[in-house]
Design a protein around this motif. Sequence first.
Motif, PDB file in Angstrom:
ATOM      1  N   SER A   1       0.814  -1.214   0.000  1.00 26.79           N
ATOM      2  CA  SER A   1       0.000   0.000   0.000  1.00 26.79           C
ATOM      3  C   SER A   1       0.846   1.262   0.000  1.00 26.79           C
ATOM      4  O   SER A   1       0.381   2.331  -0.409  1.00 26.79           O
ATOM      5  N   SER A   2       2.111   1.153   0.426  1.00 28.41           N
ATOM      6  CA  SER A   2       2.969   2.336   0.489  1.00 28.41           C
ATOM      7  C   SER A   2       3.618   2.656  -0.857  1.00 28.41           C
ATOM      8  O   SER A   2       4.255   3.702  -1.004  1.00 28.41           O
ATOM      9  N   GLN A   3       3.462   1.776  -1.842  1.00 32.22           N
ATOM     10  CA  GLN A   3       4.093   1.977  -3.137  1.00 32.22           C
ATOM     11  C   GLN A   3       3.164   2.754  -4.076  1.00 32.22           C
ATOM     12  O   GLN A   3       1.941   2.610  -4.032  1.00 32.22           O
ATOM     13  N   ASP A   4       3.774   3.569  -4.928  1.00 34.84           N
ATOM     14  CA  ASP A   4       3.016   4.289  -5.950  1.00 34.84           C
ATOM     15  C   ASP A   4       2.901   3.385  -7.175  1.00 34.84           C
ATOM     16  O   ASP A   4       3.882   3.141  -7.874  1.00 34.84           O
ATOM     17  N   LEU A   5       1.712   2.895  -7.425  1.00 38.99           N
ATOM     18  CA  LEU A   5       1.509   1.899  -8.479  1.00 38.99           C
ATOM     19  C   LEU A   5       0.923   2.496  -9.757  1.00 38.99           C
ATOM     20  O   LEU A   5       0.577   1.764 -10.681  1.00 38.99           O
ATOM     21  N   ARG A   6       0.838   3.812  -9.834  1.00 36.04           N
ATOM     22  CA  ARG A   6       0.190   4.421 -11.005  1.00 36.04           C
ATOM     23  C   ARG A   6       0.909   4.086 -12.302  1.00 36.04           C
ATOM     24  O   ARG A   6       0.265   3.888 -13.345  1.00 36.04           O
ATOM     25  N   ALA A   7       2.233   3.999 -12.265  1.00 40.23           N
ATOM     26  CA  ALA A   7       2.987   3.692 -13.483  1.00 40.23           C
ATOM     27  C   ALA A   7       2.706   2.282 -13.988  1.00 40.23           C
ATOM     28  O   ALA A   7       2.936   1.982 -15.160  1.00 40.23           O
ATOM     29  N   PHE A   8       2.194   1.415 -13.113  1.00 34.55           N
ATOM     30  CA  PHE A   8       1.933   0.020 -13.481  1.00 34.55           C
ATOM     31  C   PHE A   8       0.436  -0.257 -13.680  1.00 34.55           C
ATOM     32  O   PHE A   8       0.058  -1.394 -13.933  1.00 34.55           O
ATOM     33  N   THR A   9      -0.365   0.783 -13.546  1.00 32.39           N
ATOM     34  CA  THR A   9      -1.820   0.632 -13.617  1.00 32.39           C
ATOM     35  C   THR A   9      -2.319   0.984 -15.009  1.00 32.39           C
ATOM     36  O   THR A   9      -1.958   2.021 -15.568  1.00 32.39           O
ATOM     37  N   ALA A  10      -3.150   0.129 -15.562  1.00 31.25           N
ATOM     38  CA  ALA A  10      -3.668   0.340 -16.915  1.00 31.25           C
ATOM     39  C   ALA A  10      -4.465   1.635 -17.004  1.00 31.25           C
ATOM     40  O   ALA A  10      -5.153   2.018 -16.052  1.00 31.25           O
ATOM     41  N   PRO A  11      -4.392   2.332 -18.147  1.00 31.05           N
ATOM     42  CA  PRO A  11      -5.091   3.622 -18.291  1.00 31.05           C
ATOM     43  C   PRO A  11      -6.586   3.530 -18.012  1.00 31.05           C
ATOM     44  O   PRO A  11      -7.159   4.439 -17.405  1.00 31.05           O
ATOM     45  N   GLU A  12      -7.228   2.425 -18.429  1.00 30.18           N
ATOM     46  CA  GLU A  12      -8.681   2.309 -18.226  1.00 30.18           C
ATOM     47  C   GLU A  12      -9.032   2.208 -16.747  1.00 30.18           C
ATOM     48  O   GLU A  12     -10.130   2.608 -16.331  1.00 30.18           O
ATOM     49  N   VAL A  13      -8.106   1.701 -15.924  1.00 28.49           N
ATOM     50  CA  VAL A  13      -8.343   1.646 -14.482  1.00 28.49           C
ATOM     51  C   VAL A  13      -8.187   3.034 -13.879  1.00 28.49           C
ATOM     52  O   VAL A  13      -8.998   3.472 -13.052  1.00 28.49           O
ATOM     53  N   LEU A  14      -7.159   3.750 -14.310  1.00 28.77           N
ATOM     54  CA  LEU A  14      -6.951   5.116 -13.811  1.00 28.77           C
ATOM     55  C   LEU A  14      -8.120   6.022 -14.195  1.00 28.77           C
ATOM     56  O   LEU A  14      -8.437   6.970 -13.469  1.00 28.77           O
TER      57      LEU A  14
END
Length: 226
Positions: free
Chosen positions: A72-85
Amino acid sequence: MHVSLAEALEVRGGPLQEEEIWAVLNQSAESLQELFRKVSLADPAALGFIISPWSLLLLPSGSVSFTDENISSQDLRAFTAPEVLQNQSLTSLSDVEKIHIYSLGMTLYWGADYEVPQSQPIKLGDHLNSILLGMCEDVIYARVSVRTVLDACSAHIRNSNCAPSFSYVKHLVKLVLGNLSGVFPKPSPLSLLLTLLSRVSRESMLVSLPDFPKTWILLVFLLFWI
């Protein structure tokens, strides 16, 4: 027991090599395929993880699994698919599969680029780079499937002299577990004898003749011990 991809590369202090990327890709795709055989959209908890360097787990058996715990402490945005964001609705297991394919591709690019100086390009073969680019397509319907990834891995294995995929994963696990254990194998009597013989050879020009009996007495004692 398991280690994350991030832990393995932190211990190494360098990036994944190309054959390691193929291996982790193959084992991860097999794990995803098996997961999608067992779960459905009605069980969102089983599919709710985001593949990242911290959630991709390497197992001593050489296989791969995924988790959503303790990251939970990690920034996962770079690994998250655009449709999820973008909070787009997901209507099928195929959509969820493509989400994980995107995250896996970005995770492996991260591994290929780990601690590589910015002035140096990532060294990937054309075939592997093409597969990873297909995994990281921004548009979901343009993204490759798990089946396509597995077919590409199978073709690579057939056309190369690489070791089995699980062996590369095992090696990455040993980087961490061997380093953490702090346990070193006890030298055998034979290895001690060889070490002592080598020492005698080096010292033969340094010690006086009367000192030699002491050394040879130790050698004879060690031979009886063996």
